[in-house]
Design a protein around this motif. Sequence first.
Motif, PDB file in Angstrom:
ATOM      1  N   LYS A  95       0.816  -1.215   0.000  1.00 58.57           N
ATOM      2  CA  LYS A  95       0.000   0.000   0.000  1.00 58.57           C
ATOM      3  C   LYS A  95       0.849   1.265   0.000  1.00 58.57           C
ATOM      4  CE  LYS A  95      -3.876  -2.092   2.539  1.00 58.57           C
ATOM      5  NZ  LYS A  95      -4.729  -2.005   3.760  1.00 58.57           N
ATOM      6  N   SER A  96       1.852   1.260   0.889  1.00 56.33           N
ATOM      7  CA  SER A  96       2.638   2.479   1.062  1.00 56.33           C
ATOM      8  C   SER A  96       4.126   2.182   1.055  1.00 56.33           C
ATOM      9  CB  SER A  96       2.272   3.171   2.376  1.00 56.33           C
ATOM     10  OG  SER A  96       0.914   3.543   2.410  1.00 56.33           O
ATOM     11  N   PHE A  97       4.881   3.178   0.643  1.00 53.74           N
ATOM     12  CA  PHE A  97       6.337   3.151   0.751  1.00 53.74           C
ATOM     13  C   PHE A  97       6.692   3.619   2.164  1.00 53.74           C
ATOM     14  CE2 PHE A  97      10.326   5.671   0.322  1.00 53.74           C
ATOM     15  CZ  PHE A  97      11.191   4.620   0.026  1.00 53.74           C
ATOM     16  N   SER A  98       7.475   2.795   2.888  1.00 57.56           N
ATOM     17  CA  SER A  98       7.839   3.105   4.268  1.00 57.56           C
ATOM     18  C   SER A  98       9.279   3.612   4.299  1.00 57.56           C
ATOM     19  CB  SER A  98       7.704   1.874   5.163  1.00 57.56           C
ATOM     20  OG  SER A  98       6.370   1.381   5.127  1.00 57.56           O
ATOM     21  N   PHE A  99       9.500   4.663   5.086  1.00 58.44           N
ATOM     22  CA  PHE A  99      10.781   5.383   5.057  1.00 58.44           C
ATOM     23  C   PHE A  99      11.117   5.820   6.483  1.00 58.44           C
ATOM     24  CE2 PHE A  99      12.955   9.291   2.871  1.00 58.44           C
ATOM     25  CZ  PHE A  99      14.192   8.782   3.197  1.00 58.44           C
ATOM     26  N   TYR A 100      12.299   5.403   6.971  1.00 56.51           N
ATOM     27  CA  TYR A 100      12.657   5.636   8.365  1.00 56.51           C
ATOM     28  C   TYR A 100      14.080   6.184   8.494  1.00 56.51           C
ATOM     29  CZ  TYR A 100       8.754   2.420   9.188  1.00 56.51           C
ATOM     30  OH  TYR A 100       7.520   1.818   9.200  1.00 56.51           O
ATOM     31  N   LEU A 101      14.296   6.890   9.617  1.00 49.69           N
ATOM     32  CA  LEU A 101      15.623   7.304  10.057  1.00 49.69           C
ATOM     33  C   LEU A 101      15.925   6.579  11.357  1.00 49.69           C
ATOM     34  CD1 LEU A 101      18.139   9.237   9.960  1.00 49.69           C
ATOM     35  CD2 LEU A 101      16.752  10.862  11.288  1.00 49.69           C
ATOM     36  N   ALA A 102      17.163   6.097  11.524  1.00 50.58           N
ATOM     37  CA  ALA A 102      17.509   5.350  12.737  1.00 50.58           C
ATOM     38  C   ALA A 102      18.962   5.597  13.109  1.00 50.58           C
ATOM     39  CB  ALA A 102      17.277   3.853  12.532  1.00 50.58           C
TER      40      ALA A 102
END
Length: 333
Positions: free
Chosen positions: A219-226
Motif C-alpha cells: 500500500k505504502s512506501f515506508s521510510f525511516y531514520l535510525a
Amino acid sequence: MKTGILLQEILKYKRDFPPADYSLKVDSYTLLSESKTEKYDTNVFEVGGYKWRLSFYPNGDKKNNGSGYISLYLVIAETDTYAPGWKVNVNFKFFVYDQMEDKYLTLQDANGAVRRFHAMKKEWGIAQLLPLETFKDPAFGYLVNDSCVFGVEVFVINYTGHWESISLVKKPNNGTFTWKIENFSNLDKPDYWSEVFNVEGINWKLNVSANGDSKAKDKSFSFYLALDNWGSHPMKKAVYAEYNLRVFNQLDDDQHVEKKASNWFKYEIGWDFRNFMSLRDLRDASKGFIVKDTLIVEVVFLVISVADVSSVRKSPFPLKNNPFIKRPSTPST
C-alpha cells in the motif's frame, strides 16, 4: 575557631527515623551538668571519608551566647595529615530525641547553607540549640529519667569533576545525506538499510521498505531514520533530531515528496513514516520518482542535540566562575 548558626537561620521539624550517622545518649544528665565539665566531646566517627566528633555543652556554650541553652557542635577531627589549604564543604543536621512522641526534633540550616570546614574553622554548630527550660521540661520529652539523646547527619559535598552538557545545533555541518537506490524494481526483501553516515559525531542510517512494512504492505512506501549501533555509543544518550525525509522527483524539482519530523532517538529503532507515500504514486513512471529503475531519497537534519559527558579536566565552567573550584581536598595518606 567556633562559629554558631543564628536562631533565625535554623529550620526545625520532627521526623520518625533516627540520625543516620551518629548518636549520643547522655545518662545522668543532671550529674554531667552539675560537674565542672564545660563540654563533652564524643568519640570520633567517620562520614564521607573524614573524621568527626560531636561537642556537647550541657549548660550551653557561654562564650558564644549559649548561656541558658543546650549547645551542640560538629567538629572535624584528626586533620593533622590533611594537605595544606584543605577545605571540606558540609551540610549537616542535628537531632534531639523526643521520647514522649518517639520522634526526632531536627534542626538544620533554613536556607540549605553549606558550611566550610578548614584549618581556621574546625567547628560549626548551634550555640542556642534548645532553651534549657524547654529541654528540662518533662512535657517536651527531651529529658526523661535524666536521659537524653542527640544525633547528627553529615553530608560531605565532594566534587567528583563529572558533568554533562547538552546543546541543540541548528543546521548541523554535513547534515544532509542522499541515498541513490538502484535496481529498485528488484528489491524483494522486507527492508533495506543505507550505508552509515555521521552527523555531529552520531552514526545514522536510513531504512526503506520498498513494498511497505508489515502494516503497510503493498500500500505504502515506508521510510525511516535510525541510529546505527547505538549500543556501542559510549554515552548511551538519547539523541534529539528535527529533520526532513525526502523522496526526489527526478523530473520536477517542485514535486519532491517531503515530510518533517522530530523525535528522541534511542536504540536502533527507526522513525518515522510507515505510510510515507502511496506505492501507486511512487511506481507511476509519469510522476518521476523512479527513473531508470533508481529511487533517490534524502534526509536533511534541521536540528540535532549534542551531548558531552566528561570530567573536571574539561569543565564547562570558566575557572573564574566555576562554583566547584574550592572543592574539598583529599586527606593525604
